[in-house]
Design a protein around this motif. Sequence first.
Motif, PDB file in Angstrom:
ATOM      1  N   ASN A  17       2.022   3.798  -1.156  1.00 11.93           N
ATOM      2  CA  ASN A  17       1.817   4.271  -2.520  1.00 11.93           C
ATOM      3  C   ASN A  17       1.994   2.770  -3.330  1.00 11.93           C
ATOM      4  OD1 ASN A  17       1.717   6.982  -2.258  1.00 11.93           O
ATOM      5  ND2 ASN A  17       3.935   6.898  -1.821  1.00 11.93           N
ATOM      6  N   LYS A  18       1.538   1.628  -2.930  1.00  8.55           N
ATOM      7  CA  LYS A  18       1.398   0.517  -3.589  1.00  8.55           C
ATOM      8  C   LYS A  18       2.622  -0.091  -4.222  1.00  8.55           C
ATOM      9  CE  LYS A  18      -3.638   1.383  -4.248  1.00  8.55           C
ATOM     10  NZ  LYS A  18      -4.643   1.528  -5.167  1.00  8.55           N
ATOM     11  N   GLY A  19       3.777   0.172  -3.578  1.00 11.73           N
ATOM     12  CA  GLY A  19       5.123  -0.268  -4.188  1.00 11.73           C
ATOM     13  C   GLY A  19       5.978   0.607  -4.946  1.00 11.73           C
ATOM     14  N   LYS A  20       5.468   1.608  -5.435  1.00  8.46           N
ATOM     15  CA  LYS A  20       5.996   2.614  -6.127  1.00  8.46           C
ATOM     16  C   LYS A  20       6.945   3.780  -5.391  1.00  8.46           C
ATOM     17  CE  LYS A  20       3.383   2.764 -10.405  1.00  8.46           C
ATOM     18  NZ  LYS A  20       2.602   3.372 -11.386  1.00  8.46           N
ATOM     19  N   TRP A  21       8.036   4.212  -5.873  1.00  3.14           N
ATOM     20  CA  TRP A  21       8.856   5.111  -5.420  1.00  3.14           C
ATOM     21  C   TRP A  21       9.279   6.143  -6.543  1.00  3.14           C
ATOM     22  CZ3 TRP A  21       9.091   6.659  -0.304  1.00  3.14           C
ATOM     23  CH2 TRP A  21      10.142   7.628  -0.108  1.00  3.14           C
ATOM     24  N   ASP A  22       8.975   7.473  -6.589  1.00  2.00           N
ATOM     25  CA  ASP A  22       9.315   8.410  -7.512  1.00  2.00           C
ATOM     26  C   ASP A  22       8.856   7.731  -8.959  1.00  2.00           C
ATOM     27  OD1 ASP A  22      10.331  10.298  -5.814  1.00  2.00           O
ATOM     28  OD2 ASP A  22      12.443   9.657  -6.011  1.00  2.00           O
ATOM     29  N   GLY A  23       7.826   7.021  -9.144  1.00  2.00           N
ATOM     30  CA  GLY A  23       7.224   6.574 -10.350  1.00  2.00           C
ATOM     31  C   GLY A  23       7.746   5.252 -10.713  1.00  2.00           C
ATOM     32  N   ARG A  24       8.686   4.565  -9.821  1.00  2.00           N
ATOM     33  CA  ARG A  24       9.258   3.185 -10.225  1.00  2.00           C
ATOM     34  C   ARG A  24       8.625   2.452  -9.169  1.00  2.00           C
ATOM     35  NH1 ARG A  24      15.564   1.877  -8.961  1.00  2.00           N
ATOM     36  NH2 ARG A  24      15.499  -0.323  -9.348  1.00  2.00           N
ATOM     37  N   GLN A  25       8.304   1.174  -9.892  1.00  2.00           N
ATOM     38  CA  GLN A  25       7.840  -0.018  -9.143  1.00  2.00           C
ATOM     39  C   GLN A  25       8.838  -0.633  -8.373  1.00  2.00           C
ATOM     40  OE1 GLN A  25       4.118  -0.144  -9.389  1.00  2.00           O
ATOM     41  NE2 GLN A  25       4.039  -1.136  -7.353  1.00  2.00           N
ATOM     42  N   ILE A  26       8.889  -0.496  -7.174  1.00  2.00           N
ATOM     43  CA  ILE A  26       9.909  -1.238  -6.387  1.00  2.00           C
ATOM     44  C   ILE A  26       9.542  -2.452  -5.897  1.00  2.00           C
ATOM     45  CG2 ILE A  26      11.533  -1.171  -4.483  1.00  2.00           C
ATOM     46  CD1 ILE A  26      11.792   1.181  -6.524  1.00  2.00           C
ATOM     47  N   VAL A  27       8.304  -2.518  -5.366  1.00  2.00           N
ATOM     48  CA  VAL A  27       7.658  -3.722  -4.859  1.00  2.00           C
ATOM     49  C   VAL A  27       6.326  -3.838  -5.665  1.00  2.00           C
ATOM     50  CG1 VAL A  27       6.795  -5.230  -2.917  1.00  2.00           C
ATOM     51  CG2 VAL A  27       8.663  -3.629  -2.410  1.00  2.00           C
ATOM     52  N   SER A  28       5.996  -5.042  -6.343  1.00  2.00           N
ATOM     53  CA  SER A  28       4.803  -5.171  -7.096  1.00  2.00           C
ATOM     54  C   SER A  28       3.527  -4.976  -6.074  1.00  2.00           C
ATOM     55  CB  SER A  28       4.525  -6.530  -7.634  1.00  2.00           C
ATOM     56  OG  SER A  28       4.288  -7.554  -6.725  1.00  2.00           O
ATOM     57  N   GLU A  29       2.524  -4.220  -6.710  1.00  2.00           N
ATOM     58  CA  GLU A  29       1.249  -3.728  -6.319  1.00  2.00           C
ATOM     59  C   GLU A  29       0.737  -5.011  -5.774  1.00  2.00           C
ATOM     60  OE1 GLU A  29      -2.830  -1.461  -7.330  1.00  2.00           O
ATOM     61  OE2 GLU A  29      -1.127  -1.370  -8.569  1.00  2.00           O
ATOM     62  N   ALA A  30       0.728  -6.080  -6.493  1.00  2.00           N
ATOM     63  CA  ALA A  30      -0.088  -7.343  -6.052  1.00  2.00           C
ATOM     64  C   ALA A  30       0.686  -7.986  -4.724  1.00  2.00           C
ATOM     65  CB  ALA A  30       0.294  -8.396  -7.159  1.00  2.00           C
ATOM     66  N   TRP A  31       2.103  -7.689  -4.646  1.00  2.00           N
ATOM     67  CA  TRP A  31       2.615  -8.133  -3.472  1.00  2.00           C
ATOM     68  C   TRP A  31       2.412  -7.496  -2.258  1.00  2.00           C
ATOM     69  CZ3 TRP A  31       5.402 -12.563  -2.169  1.00  2.00           C
ATOM     70  CH2 TRP A  31       5.939 -12.798  -0.810  1.00  2.00           C
ATOM     71  N   VAL A  32       2.127  -6.024  -2.468  1.00  2.00           N
ATOM     72  CA  VAL A  32       1.682  -5.149  -1.431  1.00  2.00           C
ATOM     73  C   VAL A  32       0.639  -5.514  -0.818  1.00  2.00           C
ATOM     74  CG1 VAL A  32       0.988  -2.582  -0.607  1.00  2.00           C
ATOM     75  CG2 VAL A  32       3.493  -3.272  -2.126  1.00  2.00           C
ATOM     76  N   GLU A  33      -0.422  -5.836  -1.773  1.00  2.00           N
ATOM     77  CA  GLU A  33      -1.699  -6.026  -1.343  1.00  2.00           C
ATOM     78  C   GLU A  33      -1.995  -7.609  -0.865  1.00  2.00           C
ATOM     79  OE1 GLU A  33      -5.604  -7.602  -1.006  1.00  2.00           O
ATOM     80  OE2 GLU A  33      -4.248  -8.529  -2.366  1.00  2.00           O
ATOM     81  N   THR A  34      -1.143  -8.505  -1.113  1.00  2.00           N
ATOM     82  CA  THR A  34      -1.336  -9.676  -0.500  1.00  2.00           C
ATOM     83  C   THR A  34      -0.575  -9.741   0.775  1.00  2.00           C
ATOM     84  OG1 THR A  34      -1.227 -10.599  -2.728  1.00  2.00           O
ATOM     85  CG2 THR A  34      -0.525 -12.032  -0.886  1.00  2.00           C
ATOM     86  N   SER A  35       0.530  -9.055   0.941  1.00  2.00           N
ATOM     87  CA  SER A  35       1.513  -9.248   1.918  1.00  2.00           C
ATOM     88  C   SER A  35       0.918  -8.478   3.179  1.00  2.00           C
ATOM     89  CB  SER A  35       2.645  -8.664   1.951  1.00  2.00           C
ATOM     90  OG  SER A  35       2.905  -7.470   1.378  1.00  2.00           O
ATOM     91  N   THR A  36      -0.051  -7.265   2.981  1.00  2.00           N
ATOM     92  CA  THR A  36      -0.631  -6.593   3.988  1.00  2.00           C
ATOM     93  C   THR A  36      -1.969  -7.028   4.290  1.00  2.00           C
ATOM     94  OG1 THR A  36      -1.235  -4.923   2.624  1.00  2.00           O
ATOM     95  CG2 THR A  36       0.892  -4.661   3.618  1.00  2.00           C
TER      96      THR A  36
END
Length: 492
Positions: A217-236
């Motif tokens: 879910n691109k770093g989101k949990w229950d509507g809250r951004q826990i890990v940034s979407e950019a970090w998720v994309e870059t790190s994976t």
Amino acid sequence: MQSKLLTDMLAKIQEREWRIDSVTVVRNGHVVLDAYFHPFQAGLKHAIRSNTKSIMSALVGIAVERGEIKSVAQPALDFFPGKTVANVDTRKRAMTLEHLLTMTAGFDCKDNYLHGWDGMKEMRKSPDWAQYVLDLPMTQAPGTGFKYCNGVSFLLSAILQKTTGMKALDYAKKHLFGPLGITEVTWPETPRGVTVGYGGVLLTPHDMAKIGLLYLNKGKWDGRQIVSEAWVETSTRRHVDATMFAQYGYQWWGDGAGYYMGVGYRGQFIFVVPDRNLVAVFTSDLAGMSFYVPRNLLVGYVLPAVLSDAALPANPSRHAALGEAVRRAAQGPADGYFWESAQEGVLREGRFVRTSAPAFTLRLPPGSRKEVLNDLAQVMRVKSPEGYEMSASVDDIPDGLTLAEIGPQFLAKKLQDAGRNVRVLSNRPTVLGDGRPAYRSEFEWQFRGWELTTHVVSAFKGRKLVSVHTGSLKGKKNASDLVESLRFDGGG
């Protein structure tokens, strides 16, 4: 999803007797398969091994987003200004945080299974693990090529602690585990109080799935951004071609087949498949090339079971068949598991029961698997899903030795014969729950270069010595709370 393929997969696992403990599949936010293979059970924690590294990557990403770490382009040595580092050259000065994340640091690192874990053994024996890793010689320029190194993942934890003022576990509780509802996490630390960034975390399969879903879910949990979407994309995404699997990112693996994964020793996997909106988690105890079985099951059964983005027509009979397969997986043999014979001892429902003389019972770690006996005196040996062992032995009472002398003389000699540098840390009397006097001994010793801690409870019954052992790597959890569960039947 097509339930028949999932049913077939569970049957194949049992038919081939693969040592898989659990399979959890989540699609479109719904748990479509949650299977546990006896003796593992729902709710138990499992050693996730190097999936810990993927969690470590998420924590670094959170720290970058919060400004506690300025950039992944920061030179790694700049995080350790107080250390005098050996073997410094232009290559080591050029090494950045990103090189640590992508396993392209360039160190002469020999701490994985390909090298018999030699470097890890040396690091664990050193007084300062970060100093040990930083002092390693360089073999190539940073960014030149992939070399898997547990030590660089430990450096990530040390860097996180230096920049945030919090140990990685405490930081995770506040910024990752807490928001995801992951509680009571075990994550060991070094003697200097730095969280072990490369491994050691114990989680339930559902908690592992939460990590996968967060990334799906691109770093989101229950509507809250826990890990940034950019970090998720870059790190994976792919940063470097790798060994074992095709690609490596920031402590995440890729296979070049539309999914990425957290991977742990002996078959712990968190698969994230974005184009199927799917997460699959496997926990296992798979040796050698069997390690790849979960990946093959994902490709051969789980992904082909995804037939449509829309709900499939109801098929009650196939749904019932899948439910029955899950039920069968959770069942153990009616007669339990035994080693030499049922009279010599049976493992059933978390207990070991021996009816031959001397007859006794023991409580075992939940979810423990039967292991091959590796000593002539052993009558029982198991390994827990958390990775530590427990065993029981029956010996003749050594001539002339009192119960108080069994630990420091007889048992210490047996450990010395198997390893070296045995130290008796404690040897004290205790009383078992049935009133029988016993002695409890604790040892530190080395076996094939590993530093181990072993706890033993010993008691006499008739002319026999019964001893219950548990052991683990020094500083890691073991079954020390269970060795005194020994109970004897009858007098004598």
